[in-house]
Motif scaffolding. Structure first.
Motif, PDB file in Angstrom:
ATOM      1  N   MET A 152       0.837  -1.197   0.000  1.00 42.57           N
ATOM      2  CA  MET A 152       0.000   0.000   0.000  1.00 42.57           C
ATOM      3  C   MET A 152       0.872   1.247   0.000  1.00 42.57           C
ATOM      4  SD  MET A 152      -2.905  -1.012   2.815  1.00 42.57           S
ATOM      5  CE  MET A 152      -3.642  -2.649   2.843  1.00 42.57           C
ATOM      6  N   LYS A 153       0.462   2.221  -0.752  1.00 35.24           N
ATOM      7  CA  LYS A 153       1.111   3.533  -0.783  1.00 35.24           C
ATOM      8  C   LYS A 153       0.029   4.574  -0.508  1.00 35.24           C
ATOM      9  CE  LYS A 153       2.047   5.430  -4.753  1.00 35.24           C
ATOM     10  NZ  LYS A 153       2.661   5.716  -6.077  1.00 35.24           N
ATOM     11  N   THR A 154       0.149   5.295   0.607  1.00 37.73           N
ATOM     12  CA  THR A 154      -0.908   6.209   1.046  1.00 37.73           C
ATOM     13  C   THR A 154      -0.382   7.627   1.097  1.00 37.73           C
ATOM     14  OG1 THR A 154      -1.896   4.435   2.354  1.00 37.73           O
ATOM     15  CG2 THR A 154      -2.595   6.671   2.850  1.00 37.73           C
ATOM     16  N   TRP A 155      -1.126   8.558   0.526  1.00 36.88           N
ATOM     17  CA  TRP A 155      -0.725   9.967   0.519  1.00 36.88           C
ATOM     18  C   TRP A 155      -1.969  10.851   0.591  1.00 36.88           C
ATOM     19  CZ3 TRP A 155      -2.614  12.367  -3.905  1.00 36.88           C
ATOM     20  CH2 TRP A 155      -2.892  11.530  -5.000  1.00 36.88           C
ATOM     21  N   LEU A 156      -1.744  12.099   0.943  1.00 38.81           N
ATOM     22  CA  LEU A 156      -2.821  13.070   1.146  1.00 38.81           C
ATOM     23  C   LEU A 156      -2.560  14.265   0.240  1.00 38.81           C
ATOM     24  CD1 LEU A 156      -5.317  13.924   2.906  1.00 38.81           C
ATOM     25  CD2 LEU A 156      -3.671  14.936   4.500  1.00 38.81           C
ATOM     26  N   ALA A 157      -3.534  14.616  -0.567  1.00 38.15           N
ATOM     27  CA  ALA A 157      -3.364  15.752  -1.473  1.00 38.15           C
ATOM     28  C   ALA A 157      -3.041  17.019  -0.681  1.00 38.15           C
ATOM     29  CB  ALA A 157      -4.625  15.951  -2.308  1.00 38.15           C
ATOM     30  N   PRO A 158      -2.153  17.874  -1.201  1.00 38.13           N
ATOM     31  CA  PRO A 158      -1.688  19.023  -0.414  1.00 38.13           C
ATOM     32  C   PRO A 158      -2.692  20.159  -0.297  1.00 38.13           C
ATOM     33  CG  PRO A 158      -0.676  19.038  -2.590  1.00 38.13           C
ATOM     34  CD  PRO A 158      -1.447  17.758  -2.488  1.00 38.13           C
ATOM     35  N   ALA A 291     -11.933  12.960  -8.424  1.00 35.50           N
ATOM     36  CA  ALA A 291     -10.759  12.086  -8.292  1.00 35.50           C
ATOM     37  C   ALA A 291     -11.167  10.639  -8.522  1.00 35.50           C
ATOM     38  CB  ALA A 291     -10.141  12.258  -6.901  1.00 35.50           C
ATOM     39  N   ASP A 292     -12.079  10.449  -9.491  1.00 36.87           N
ATOM     40  CA  ASP A 292     -12.677   9.123  -9.618  1.00 36.87           C
ATOM     41  C   ASP A 292     -12.176   8.330 -10.818  1.00 36.87           C
ATOM     42  OD1 ASP A 292     -13.871  10.519 -11.652  1.00 36.87           O
ATOM     43  OD2 ASP A 292     -15.938  10.005 -11.114  1.00 36.87           O
ATOM     44  N   ARG A 298      -3.743  10.650 -11.131  1.00 28.36           N
ATOM     45  CA  ARG A 298      -2.360  10.899 -11.532  1.00 28.36           C
ATOM     46  C   ARG A 298      -2.046  12.392 -11.445  1.00 28.36           C
ATOM     47  NH1 ARG A 298      -2.782   8.921 -16.156  1.00 28.36           N
ATOM     48  NH2 ARG A 298      -2.497   6.762 -15.448  1.00 28.36           N
ATOM     49  N   GLU A 299      -2.965  13.216 -11.887  1.00 26.74           N
ATOM     50  CA  GLU A 299      -2.782  14.662 -11.803  1.00 26.74           C
ATOM     51  C   GLU A 299      -2.694  15.119 -10.343  1.00 26.74           C
ATOM     52  OE1 GLU A 299      -5.195  18.762 -12.986  1.00 26.74           O
ATOM     53  OE2 GLU A 299      -5.696  16.871 -13.992  1.00 26.74           O
ATOM     54  N   GLU A 301      -1.764  13.284  -7.796  1.00 30.45           N
ATOM     55  CA  GLU A 301      -0.504  12.812  -7.221  1.00 30.45           C
ATOM     56  C   GLU A 301       0.668  13.665  -7.697  1.00 30.45           C
ATOM     57  OE1 GLU A 301       1.824   8.646  -6.249  1.00 30.45           O
ATOM     58  OE2 GLU A 301       0.368   8.692  -7.894  1.00 30.45           O
ATOM     59  N   ASN A 302       0.614  14.144  -8.927  1.00 30.52           N
ATOM     60  CA  ASN A 302       1.662  15.041  -9.406  1.00 30.52           C
ATOM     61  C   ASN A 302       1.661  16.352  -8.623  1.00 30.52           C
ATOM     62  OD1 ASN A 302       2.568  13.216 -11.322  1.00 30.52           O
ATOM     63  ND2 ASN A 302       1.321  14.073 -12.973  1.00 30.52           N
ATOM     64  N   GLU A 303       0.462  16.861  -8.312  1.00 30.56           N
ATOM     65  CA  GLU A 303       0.370  18.067  -7.483  1.00 30.56           C
ATOM     66  C   GLU A 303       0.991  17.819  -6.113  1.00 30.56           C
ATOM     67  OE1 GLU A 303      -3.653  19.346  -7.190  1.00 30.56           O
ATOM     68  OE2 GLU A 303      -3.915  19.616  -9.355  1.00 30.56           O
ATOM     69  N   HIS A 304       0.707  16.657  -5.564  1.00 26.71           N
ATOM     70  CA  HIS A 304       1.270  16.276  -4.266  1.00 26.71           C
ATOM     71  C   HIS A 304       2.796  16.255  -4.339  1.00 26.71           C
ATOM     72  CE1 HIS A 304       2.777  12.974  -1.610  1.00 26.71           C
ATOM     73  NE2 HIS A 304       2.022  13.588  -0.719  1.00 26.71           N
ATOM     74  N   GLY A 305       3.337  15.640  -5.378  1.00 27.53           N
ATOM     75  CA  GLY A 305       4.776  15.588  -5.527  1.00 27.53           C
ATOM     76  C   GLY A 305       5.401  16.960  -5.684  1.00 27.53           C
TER      77      GLY A 305
END
Length: 805
Positions: A152-158, A291-292, A298-299, A301-305
């Motif tokens: 699992m890879k878990t992240w939160l949009a900024p 986000a469905d 992907r977009e 997650e790119n913002e998050h990165g």
């Protein structure tokens, strides 16, 4: 090993413009939290969790779970229950306090009823491994569910309240999974609800309004909405259980994304029950719809990165021989970036991670250092916008603080005998500020006590003052800072006893004491007076009042000192009222080791790197007489190390004590824990920044208090005056390399020459810049160079040509 020179950016740091990103990746990427069991100890805490954490300054996510089950607990900065709003600090549902919302739980599809965990298969071996990746702001988990190994890879949009868990099957057989989206149950005052909305599982939780007759009261609702991208799903709800289920089958070697949107929070319903915000369910479902699919995710997650790349690129330090200090430093920066965000409520004692209904001290804005300490290193770390919520939290109480100062009954709560003896206080103090020790978001009261101290408003001016010093934002100074300082000064202008040649300040030197010229309150008063006078000149306001303010400042007593253990030390106060008489303090430093007398350094502003050596020696004496235990005393972590650095305490000793405390108190999630305090421990980053770059009395200095012979470098730390600085020190040669300075505000810069042969200055075209030579305040042996700067220009300082070292 020689230090690698740091590179300064000549413009705002951006995801595509960072010249040293690979170096940052190597430094920060080598630091992480790690767990190798499925116990998740400390996830549920009345203080701050000990498990992996995510945050975007508004939503906090805490890792939890059990064998064969993965849970993420969700909280929100503005999901706050309205207590009695009178600030009666008692317990239970009468408190104004933040609450958890609920969470999501990923588990094998239940065969025993809605939301029940299926039993583990006989003989099944479950192994769990989890990493908190601070570079990419992710929680990476490997575990087995239903006998199938999963990653699992878990992240939160900024900038959007969307939580994503990417689940990849590493097994050879399918597994039937369910995601339970749930509101936290356990109190009838905080009800939960669940439903299927537009085919989406939702769960909501509601706070309590214990003051419905108060028109300023509210009831908050927050909603979680969950969907799955990459698999066919079936959603069902169980209102009684407060949860909703999303069922799907994960095929071998495939990946799905579990997406949870968080809506609501804030003052959702007014005292009369009317909706004041967007409907939380509709908001959450609407966010989820954006986000469905895989492309939208992907977009996102790119913002998050990009956000986290920008965050880490703002500045960095490299101390290759100090791995423990580096581990603390970057863990603290990660917590700062996760818990604070401009435009959101400031983090209280335990940040934005609340997992029980009874956070200690209401996780409030505790104003006797705890609240502001979180932000001590924010500006010097070149992340000034993250300190803005602190100032907003302080300013939000100004209306109530003004009412209290004007109310003689509130003044008498400080000390009735003193107020009754002062005729000018009988009608209160107009256009002034009086703050209690505990406040919360939106100008609320949490701990309505003064503890005989009036300093809370003046003391808490620090984040407002520092933001201006480090950014030179004149509009901020005029609109946010100036009026606040003026009202702080107005309070003391009336409160001071001016009957003697030297004015006397009466207040507590610590909680529930009574003293003459208590050290911290006296320093806070001097600080706001000095800053007010300077701001009056800068803004060209109230010129007719400056002489009076200066007269008050000139008539204040010096900081109290005394002799203790045969050394002159800074004392808590001059005298204290005890047993019906004024007596010298029996022990001029606190018996519990709380470094209170040195709050005259930060936030008091009365002692710093360029203070006279004799004054600094008193500070060093004070640290010594506190003894070795003071370095690890639970209140001192964000304070004593910075006090020591600024008073020129030997750097190797400071780092040794810092390392000892880090090793004893750091948790796997990289926070410093003393079992009482929370995010305030972030504040010791200021001490590390100040070892490398110092601003004091208008002079900037690189490596002011560092260990001789030990490599160190930094890039893009921020100095007062809105200067962004990079430099490296080579321990082998005992030399500082070229220093680069970017001027963000175009102010005149005075910098201590890093080399004994002097310094030449060049602009970005290579042209030499005219400089003026001088010496540092109180330190005539330290040479300085001063030159005019242009806004946005980058300058390089090099050793003076033609002079042999």
């Amino acid at each position: 090993m020689a230090a690698t020179p740091a590179t300064a950016a000549s413009d705002a740091v951006g995801a595509g413009t960072t010249p040293d990103w690979k170096r940052i990746q190597k430094i920060v990427g080598g630091i992480s939290g790690e767990w190798t069991d499925d116990g998740y100890a400390g996830a549920y805490s009345d203080k701050m969790p000990d498990t992996a954490l995510l945050g975007n300054g508004d939503v906090g996510v805490t890792s939890a779970g059990a064998a064969g089950q993965k849970t993420f607990l969700v909280s929100k900065s503005d999901f706050i229950s309205a207590g009695d709003l009178k600030g009666v600090f008692n317990s239970g549902d009468n408190l104004t306090k933040p609450l958890p919302i609920g969470g999501i739980t990923i588990q094998e599809r239940s065969t025993a009823g809605t939301g029940n965990l299926a039993p583990t298969a006989p003989g099944q071996t479950v192994t769990t491994h989890e990493v908190q990746d601070i570079l990419d702001a992710r929680i990476n988990t490997t575990m087995s569910i239903g006998g199938v190994p999963l990653a699992m890879k878990t992240w939160l949009a900024p900038d959007k309240n969307v939580l994503v868990t990417e689940v990849t099957s590493q097994g050879k057989s399918p597994v039937d999974l369910e995601v339970k989206t749930w509101g936290k149950k356990g109190s009838t005052n905080y009800p939960v609800a669940s439903a299927i909305e537009q085919g989406v599982a939702t769960a909501s939780r509601f706070t309590y309004n214990n003051a419905p007759s108060n028109p300023a009261s509210w009831r908050s609702q927050a909603t979680l909405a969950t969907g799955v991208v990459g698999a066919e799903t079936t959603a069902s709800a169980d209102a009684a259980a407060g949860g909703a289920l999303t069922d799907f089958t994960l095929e071998p070697r495939t990946t799905v994304q579990i997406v949870t949107a968080i809506g609501g929070g804030g003052k959702t319903y007014a005292a009369d029950g009317s909706l004041q915000t967007a409907d939380p369910v509709a908001e959450a479902v609407g966010m989820l719809a954006k986000a469905d699919d895989a492309d939208l995710l992907r977009e996102l997650e790119n913002e998050h990165g990009r956000w986290w790349k920008d965050f880490w690129s703002a500045s960095y330090i490299d101390l290759p021989n100090r791995p423990e200090a580096m581990r603390y430093y970057y863990g603290a920066q990660y917590l700062l970036g996760s818990t604070s965000r401009a435009g959101k409520p400031a983090p209280g004692l335990y940040g934005i991670w609340h997992t029980t209904d009874n956070p200690s001290w209401s996780s409030d804005y505790h104003l006797n250092y705890n609240f502001i300490a979180t932000f001590f290193g924010t500006n010097s770390s070149n992340r000034p916008k993250l300190s803005l919520p602190a100032g907003e939290g302080v300013l939000a109480f100004a209306e109530e603080g003004g009412r209290r100062a004007a109310d003689p009954a509130q003044l008498r709560r400080m000390n009735a005998s003193y107020v009754d003896s002062r005729p000018n206080l009988q009608g209160g103090i107009n256009d002034a500020l009086l703050y209690p020790v505990g406040i919360g978001p939106w100008g609320t009261v949490t701990d309505d006590n003064y503890l005989s101290e009036a300093l809370n408003a003046a003391f808490s001016a620090y984040p407002l003052i520092q933001y201006y010093h480090y950014t030179q934002d004149r509009q901020y100074l005029e609109q946010k800072v100036y009026g606040y300082l003026k009202r702080c000064v107005n309070f003391y202008d009336a409160w001071l006893d001016k009957s003697g040649e030297t004015y006397t300040l009466y207040a507590g030197y610590n909680e529930d004491s009574w003293a003459t010229n208590p050290a911290v309150e006296l320093a806070a008063l001097k600080n706001v007076l000095t800053e007010l006078i300077d701001a009056s000149v800068t803004l060209d306001l109230d010129a007719d009042q400056r002489a009076h303010w200066q007269d008050v400042l000139d008539h204040l007593a010096p900081q109290p000192t005394s002799t203790w253990k045969e050394k002159q030390v800074y004392s808590l106060a001059e005298k204290e009222w005890k047993n019906g008489q004024w007596l010298p303090l029996a022990n001029p430093v606190p018996a519990d080791g709380n470094i209170i007398p040195l709050d005259i350094v930060v936030p008091g502003g009365q002692l710093g790197y360029y203070s006279p050596n004799k004054d600094q020696q008193i500070a060093r004496n004070t640290i010594d007489v506190f003894g070795s235990d003071a370095w690890k005393q639970i209140n001192n972590f964000p304070r004593i190390f910075n006090d020591a650095v600024q008073s020129r305490y030997p750097a190797d000793a400071v780092l040794a004590r810092l390392t000892e405390t880090i090793n004893a108190q750091i948790k796997p999630n990289l926070r410093i824990s003393d079992r009482t305090h929370g995010v305030e421990k972030i504040g010791a980053t200021a001490a590390m920044n100040n070892m490398l770059l110092m601003s004091d009395q208008g002079v900037v200095k690189v490596f002011p208090n560092w260990v001789a012979g030990e490599d160190a470098s930094f890039s893009r730390l921020r100095a007062e005056g809105a200067f962004v600085v990079s430099a490296a020190y080579d321990g082998d040669s005992n030399r500082i390399g070229d220093v680069t300075v970017t001027s963000e505000a175009g102010k005149r810069l005075t910098i201590a020459a890093p080399w004994k042969e002097g310094a030449d200055v060049f602009d970005s075209t290579g042209a030499e810049v005219e400089t003026t030579l001088g010496t540092a305040p109180n330190w005539s042996t330290e040479k300085t160079v001063t030159f005019d700067t242009q806004k946005g220009e980058t300058y390089t300082l090099r050793p003076h040509y033609g002079v042999t070292p």
